[in-house]
Motif scaffolding. Structure first.
Motif, short mmCIF file in Angstrom:
data_model
loop_
_atom_site.label_atom_id
_atom_site.label_comp_id
_atom_site.label_asym_id
_atom_site.label_seq_id
_atom_site.Cartn_x
_atom_site.Cartn_y
_atom_site.Cartn_z
N HIS A 27 0.86 -1.13 -0.17
CA HIS A 27 -0.06 0.05 0.01
C HIS A 27 0.94 1.19 0.09
O HIS A 27 1.93 1.26 0.34
CB HIS A 27 -0.84 0.22 1.21
N LEU A 29 1.51 4.72 1.79
CA LEU A 29 1.16 4.91 3.16
C LEU A 29 1.58 6.45 3.17
O LEU A 29 2.36 6.95 2.77
CB LEU A 29 1.86 4.01 3.98
N SER A 140 9.43 -2.94 5.23
CA SER A 140 8.77 -1.77 5.10
C SER A 140 9.22 -0.51 6.31
O SER A 140 9.51 0.39 6.11
CB SER A 140 7.34 -1.39 4.99
N ARG A 156 6.00 3.16 0.66
CA ARG A 156 5.73 1.86 1.28
C ARG A 156 5.95 1.83 2.73
O ARG A 156 5.76 1.04 3.41
CB ARG A 156 6.51 0.82 0.58
#
Ligand code: C5P
Length: 318
Positions: A27, A29, A140, A156
């Motif tokens: 995702h 972020l 991450s 990430r």
């Protein structure tokens, strides 16, 4: 034999916003990550058997190749085979204090410590950004754990912008020992429930990621305003974890009854923290929580926000 002992602090998320999907399955972020004093200790000692060997005082974590700390050492072997040949293998001992699978980056910070420690053992002289690049290949949160402190993390989670350090703020941290939440489950469930709200085009994604730099919570951090920081804390993953794990919701509701500045789940949970304006208040809140929830499965810690990541505690070189 040369050896290093490192301190590897845990982190909490003061802010976690999920803004979109990525082609690699992860995702996009916008986060604010914060180091805390609660830390693991990692011993690294050169051995002469050309092996990476990992052990731990905790029965809760694997000590094979599935452990991130092992994978960090393995990455250094792959990247620097000549140094491995020259300096030999490494014995790594993890003294775990950070709760496992808690949303506190316990595994990530151990891996960060291994990268920093092997850089020292093998006299590689890597820069912070070189270490962060290696760290990003492993997970991450690991790049942040290297330098720690307070930072905005975007994409990430690996693109970092340091913020002015926060001092004098204490937290009470609560986690049920037997409860763990899979980070992958939390993100995948979020996608299936809220994927339709994700920003789709690259330009708007970048703009949203950049917007966090001028957001209210960043301004509050710049002003060192703990009350305002607590009011602006946010974690999108609460939307999927709290309904599924009533015990986590109960911790938030219990904290909210006491004299705290604010309470939030960290990362993908299940640990929950409460920001307090002094150590004394934090100790009082911890006592009240213990009286309210006498269940010894519940771990409670008082710790404080700190301004650093991995640190060398001691070294021995002959
Ligand atoms: O990178 P790390 O191994 O810490 O991520 C654990 C899991 O969290 C990933 O497998 C993925 O499901 C989720 N994740 C994500 N987007 C991110 C970071 C993590 O979806 N930016």
């Amino acid at each position: 034999m040369r050896s290093y002992t490192l301190i590897a602090p845990a982190k909490i998320n003061l802010y976690l916003e999920i803004i979109g999907d990525r082609h690699d399955g992860y995702h996009e972020l916008a986060m604010i990550l914060q180091s805390i004093e609660l830390a693991d200790q990692i011993d690294l000692e050169a051995n002469d058997v050309q092996l990476i060997r990992l052990r731990s005082d905790s029965k809760e974590i694997p000590v094979d190749k599935s452990n991130l700390a092992y994978r960090a050492a393995d990455l250094m072997v792959q990247e620097f085979p000549d140094s491995f040949a020259t300096y030999g293998g490494v014995d790594i001992t993890l003294h775990k204090r950070i709760p496992v699978a808690a949303g506190l980056a316990g595994g990530s910070t151990d891996a960060a410590a291994v990268l920093v420690g092997i850089d020292l053992l093998w006299k590689l002289g890597l820069t912070k950004s070189e270490l962060e690049e290696l760290a990003a290949q492993l997970g991450s949160d690991i790049p942040f754990c290297i330098g720690g402190g307070t930072a905005i993390a975007t994409r990430r989670g690996e693109i970092l912008s340091p913020l002015s350090g926060l001092g004098g703020i204490y937290i009470v941290l609560a986690k049920y020992r037997s409860l763990s939440v899979s980070t992958a489950w939390a993100y995948n469930t979020y996608r299936s429930l809220f994927g339709h709200t994700y920003i789709k085009d690259t330009e708007n994604l970048a703009a949203r990621g950049n917007a966090v730099h001028s957001g209210d919570i960043v301004q509050a951090i710049t002003r060192q305003d703990a009350t305002e920081i607590a009011q602006k804390m946010h974690n999108d993953l609460e939307k999927v974890v709290l309904p599924e794990y009533p015990q986590v919701l109960q911790l938030k509701e219990s904290f909210a009854k006491y004299d705290i500045l604010g309470t939030m789940m960290s990362g993908s949970g299940p640990s929950v923290f409460a920001l307090c304006e002094s150590q004394e208040k934090a100790e009082q809140v911890k006592l009240s929580m213990r009286e309210e929830i006498p269940n010894m499965d519940l771990e409670l810690f008082v710790t404080r926000l700190i301004t650093h990541g991995i640190q060398v505690k001691s070294q021995f070189a002959i």
